[in-house]
Design a protein around this motif. Structure first.
Motif, mmCIF file in Angstrom:
data_model
loop_
_atom_site.group_PDB
_atom_site.id
_atom_site.type_symbol
_atom_site.label_atom_id
_atom_site.label_comp_id
_atom_site.label_asym_id
_atom_site.label_seq_id
_atom_site.Cartn_x
_atom_site.Cartn_y
_atom_site.Cartn_z
ATOM 1 N N ARG A 286 -0.062 -3.549 -9.714
ATOM 2 C CA ARG A 286 -0.905 -2.911 -8.701
ATOM 3 C C ARG A 286 -2.196 -3.700 -8.516
ATOM 4 O O ARG A 286 -2.819 -4.138 -9.499
ATOM 5 C CB ARG A 286 -1.227 -1.474 -9.121
ATOM 6 C CG ARG A 286 -1.616 -0.574 -7.969
ATOM 7 C CD ARG A 286 -1.764 0.862 -8.411
ATOM 8 N NE ARG A 286 -1.897 1.742 -7.269
ATOM 9 C CZ ARG A 286 -0.893 2.401 -6.694
ATOM 10 N NH1 ARG A 286 0.324 2.279 -7.191
ATOM 11 N NH2 ARG A 286 -1.096 3.173 -5.655
ATOM 12 N N GLN A 287 -2.604 -3.877 -7.254
ATOM 13 C CA GLN A 287 -3.799 -4.666 -6.973
ATOM 14 C C GLN A 287 -5.076 -4.031 -7.512
ATOM 15 O O GLN A 287 -6.008 -4.744 -7.891
ATOM 16 C CB GLN A 287 -3.929 -4.876 -5.458
ATOM 17 C CG GLN A 287 -3.015 -5.955 -4.892
ATOM 18 C CD GLN A 287 -3.275 -6.186 -3.415
ATOM 19 O OE1 GLN A 287 -3.297 -5.253 -2.619
ATOM 20 N NE2 GLN A 287 -3.460 -7.437 -3.032
ATOM 21 N N SER A 288 -5.150 -2.717 -7.522
ATOM 22 C CA SER A 288 -6.377 -2.046 -7.965
ATOM 23 C C SER A 288 -6.481 -1.929 -9.485
ATOM 24 O O SER A 288 -7.444 -1.343 -9.991
ATOM 25 C CB SER A 288 -6.451 -0.648 -7.347
ATOM 26 O OG SER A 288 -5.349 0.143 -7.773
ATOM 27 N N SER A 289 -5.507 -2.473 -10.204
ATOM 28 C CA SER A 289 -5.518 -2.359 -11.658
ATOM 29 C C SER A 289 -6.707 -3.122 -12.250
ATOM 30 O O SER A 289 -7.042 -4.238 -11.817
ATOM 31 C CB SER A 289 -4.207 -2.908 -12.217
ATOM 32 O OG SER A 289 -4.213 -2.870 -13.621
ATOM 33 N N GLU B 7 -2.837 -0.562 -14.453
ATOM 34 C CA GLU B 7 -1.558 -0.057 -13.961
ATOM 35 C C GLU B 7 -0.451 -1.110 -14.055
ATOM 36 O O GLU B 7 0.683 -0.847 -13.652
ATOM 37 C CB GLU B 7 -1.699 0.393 -12.502
ATOM 38 C CG GLU B 7 -2.638 1.562 -12.294
ATOM 39 C CD GLU B 7 -2.075 2.875 -12.813
ATOM 40 O OE1 GLU B 7 -0.851 2.946 -13.022
ATOM 41 O OE2 GLU B 7 -2.857 3.819 -13.026
ATOM 42 N N THR C 86 0.961 4.683 3.470
ATOM 43 C CA THR C 86 1.772 3.753 2.699
ATOM 44 C C THR C 86 3.000 3.354 3.503
ATOM 45 O O THR C 86 3.707 4.220 4.031
ATOM 46 C CB THR C 86 2.225 4.368 1.364
ATOM 47 O OG1 THR C 86 1.073 4.762 0.607
ATOM 48 C CG2 THR C 86 3.053 3.379 0.555
ATOM 49 N N ASN D 123 -0.360 -0.214 0.752
ATOM 50 C CA ASN D 123 -1.223 0.974 0.764
ATOM 51 C C ASN D 123 -2.491 0.707 1.564
ATOM 52 O O ASN D 123 -3.130 -0.341 1.414
ATOM 53 C CB ASN D 123 -1.604 1.369 -0.673
ATOM 54 C CG ASN D 123 -0.402 1.799 -1.490
ATOM 55 O OD1 ASN D 123 0.343 2.685 -1.078
ATOM 56 N ND2 ASN D 123 -0.198 1.171 -2.640
ATOM 57 N N ASN E 203 -6.242 2.686 2.732
ATOM 58 C CA ASN E 203 -7.124 3.805 2.395
ATOM 59 C C ASN E 203 -8.515 3.514 2.934
ATOM 60 O O ASN E 203 -8.733 2.515 3.621
ATOM 61 C CB ASN E 203 -7.151 4.023 0.879
ATOM 62 C CG ASN E 203 -7.509 2.759 0.134
ATOM 63 O OD1 ASN E 203 -8.601 2.203 0.319
ATOM 64 N ND2 ASN E 203 -6.577 2.266 -0.694
ATOM 65 N N ARG F 173 -8.079 -2.765 -1.605
ATOM 66 C CA ARG F 173 -6.756 -3.350 -1.815
ATOM 67 C C ARG F 173 -6.031 -2.643 -2.962
ATOM 68 O O ARG F 173 -6.529 -2.587 -4.080
ATOM 69 C CB ARG F 173 -6.873 -4.840 -2.105
ATOM 70 C CG ARG F 173 -7.367 -5.649 -0.910
ATOM 71 C CD ARG F 173 -7.299 -7.128 -1.195
ATOM 72 N NE ARG F 173 -8.113 -7.459 -2.364
ATOM 73 C CZ ARG F 173 -8.117 -8.661 -2.952
ATOM 74 N NH1 ARG F 173 -7.346 -9.629 -2.485
ATOM 75 N NH2 ARG F 173 -8.889 -8.893 -3.994
ATOM 76 N N ASP F 174 -4.847 -2.108 -2.630
ATOM 77 C CA ASP F 174 -4.127 -1.300 -3.615
ATOM 78 C C ASP F 174 -2.613 -1.423 -3.444
ATOM 79 O O ASP F 174 -1.870 -0.489 -3.747
ATOM 80 C CB ASP F 174 -4.559 0.175 -3.487
ATOM 81 C CG ASP F 174 -4.146 0.998 -4.695
ATOM 82 O OD1 ASP F 174 -4.069 0.443 -5.800
ATOM 83 O OD2 ASP F 174 -3.871 2.200 -4.514
ATOM 84 N N ALA G 6 1.245 -2.348 -4.202
ATOM 85 C CA ALA G 6 1.927 -2.184 -5.490
ATOM 86 C C ALA G 6 3.356 -2.699 -5.394
ATOM 87 O O ALA G 6 4.012 -2.597 -4.344
ATOM 88 C CB ALA G 6 1.926 -0.720 -5.918
#
Length: 523
Positions: free
Chosen positions: A147-150, A164, A473, A495, A497, A511-512, A514
């Protein structure tokens, strides 16, 4: 006798024609007075006996020969039909013996299964009947996600890790079911590693139904009425109540389903059933699903949630199946309130000189206690599914869902109108399509969008302006299948947001995206 009449008639006709014709050489002499005429076929005295029909005219002999041939053919045909009847009777006897042998084998297998069930549940009176059926089933879904937001950090509020990118067991479930005619029940145990290793009772149902399931009935045929106590899926929409985790191609349900009904299961009482193409389900439930954050599977107030779904499910053509439904919910949420606080003295070292200077000491006034209170919530939804059998490929399924609710979010951004001082309205929908590629592969695409607060606002440059709080999504998925027991799924989620901020402080996309790899085995 009937066959000789035409021949006799022909002979008499020919004889009379000969009498009427004086030119014929074989005319019968007149009968002398007082005497008898000689028989037509009698040979002359002293002459040898002629063969049968030798004295007849050629036409008559030809007709006689033709009749003899037909009689021979009829005789041969009768013999052939008799042989065919004998062979058919022999085959029917063999088939009856085979059916009797198969029935005996099935009876022996049923008896063996009943004896095995009796051995497993020794001491339970109900297992004395061979009608008791026990089933054991389950599945495992093991994931690897990126996941990009990890981040390699922890959440400052919950102290949960923000990473994540990891391996995990998303679902490992085991279901034991018992079926005894009009009585049935099952227990489902779930294990996962979402927040450490956890094992819990997910579903537990005790059901009384009528009529009892019939042997040979199509899978999924509902009874006219079934009453259930226990823990079961909320009867709202398609993804939450009808679609199983092994039936779904996408790794997770849509955002609106996860927000309004986190965990899908809740405790309560349900009436459901069907008649022909009609389907219905109505339930009274605690209103705190198993995935809810505040009081999962517990009810903090005596008010209950009332919800249900009414729909259709029918096969219009051998290659076309349609299902649709509408759902509604009316319930009561709970705000736990807050305790009283005392006045607090706060020092802020504004100039960072390490000493107390004028203006750096503040008094924060205490607050009185806020008692717990209830608030109302509701939701409406509609869903549809269209199944089409595509030649040489397999089943194409088009489905979607729409839900509108107020104060019902219990999963993504829990709604509390007491602390927000206003009603929080939610809106979500999705559209999806999946296509089989023969027996060994399947692909799918889904777009879902969810807004947890249609009336959200944001302060920009000291001014309150409307804010889009929605998330969306786009999911692209492909799966390799091995019969009906295993799948390897690859899904990429794009994703979008409004959780980030640009250089000027305005909301922007965080950026999120996955990527999820899943191995699934069903048993």
């Amino acid at each position: 006798m009937r066959r000789s009449l035409p021949l006799l008639f022909l002979i008499l006709t020919t004889g009379l024609a000969g009498v009427a014709s004086p030119a014929r050489a074989d005319v019968t002499p007149p009968v002398p007075s007082g005497g008898q005429a000689a028989p037509l076929s009698a040979p002359a005295p002293g002459a040898s006996a002629a063969p049968a029909g030798a004295s007849l005219p050629p036409e008559l002999r030809e007709a006689l020969e033709r009749l003899n041939r037909q009689e021979a053919e009829l005789k041969a045909l009768r013999q052939e039909m008799a042989a065919e009847r004998a062979a058919r009777a022999e085959k029917d006897a063999a088939d009856a013996a085979e059916r009797q042998k198969l029935r005996a084998a099935l009876d022996a297998q049923e008896k063996k299964s009943a004896e095995r069930a009796t051995g497993l549940l020794a001491g339970v009176a109900a297992v004395r009947s061979a009608r008791l059926q026990l089933t054991l089933s389950g599945f495992v879904q093991a994931d690897y996600s990126l996941r990009q937001s990890s981040e390699d950090q922890v959440d400052p509020a919950t102290r949960e890790p923000l990473n994540e990118d990891r391996f995990g067991i998303r679902r490992a479930r085991l279901t034991v079911g018992a079926d005894y005619g009009i009585v049935g029940g099952n227990v489902t145990i779930d294990g996962n590693t979402l927040r450490g290793t956890a094992i819990r009772v997910l579903g537990a149902e005790a059901t009384l139904r009528w009529p009892a399931p019939k042997a040979g009935a199509p899978p999924g045929t509902p009874p006219l009425i079934a009453a259930t106590f226990g823990s079961f899926k909320n009867p709202f929409g398609y993804e939450v109540s009808l679609q199983s985790d092994t039936q779904r191609l996408f790794v997770e349900r849509s955002a609106v389903a996860r927000a309004l009904f986190p965990g899908e299961y809740d405790l309560g009482f349900r009436l459901q059933g069907g008649w022909r193409f009609l389907r219905y389900a109505f339930a009274i439930m605690n209103g705190e699903p198993i995935g809810e954050r505040s009081f999962p599977v517990r009810d903090p107030n005596k008010a209950k949630d009332y919800l249900g779904r009414l729909g259709i499910d029918t096969e219009l053509l051998p290659w076309l199946r349609i299902a649709a439904g509408v759902s509604a919910l009316r319930g009561t949420g709970f705000d736990r309130g807050s305790p009283a606080t005392k006045d607090t003295l706060v020092w802020r070292d504004l100039n960072e000189n390490g000493s107390v200077d004028p203006g750096e000491v503040q008094v924060i006034a205490g607050t009185s206690a806020v008692p717990a209170s209830n608030f109302s919530r509701f939701g409406f939804g509609g869903d549809f599914q269209l199944g089409i059998r595509v030649p040489r490929l397999g089943r194409l399924v088009l489905y979607g869902e729409l839900a509108y609710a107020a104060n019902l979010d219990r999963g993504i951004q829990p709604a509390n109108p007491v602390t927000a001082a206003r009603t929080l309205r939610e809106l979500g929908w999705y559209l999806a399509a999946t296509q089989e590629l023969g027996r060994w592969a399947q692909i799918g695409i889904r777009y879902d969008r969810y807004n947890p607060d249609l009336d959200a606002n944001d302060r920009q440059a000291g001014v309150l302006v409307p804010n889009d709080a929605s998330v969306s999504t786009l999911s692209l998925v492909g799966a390799a299948r091995f019969r009906d027991v295993a799948r390897f799924i690859v899904e990429y989620d794009v994703n979008r947001n409004h959780l980030g901020r640009d250089a000027s402080g305005r909301p922007t996309n965080l950026r999120d995206n996955a990527l999820t790899l899943r191995a699934e085995v069903v048993f």
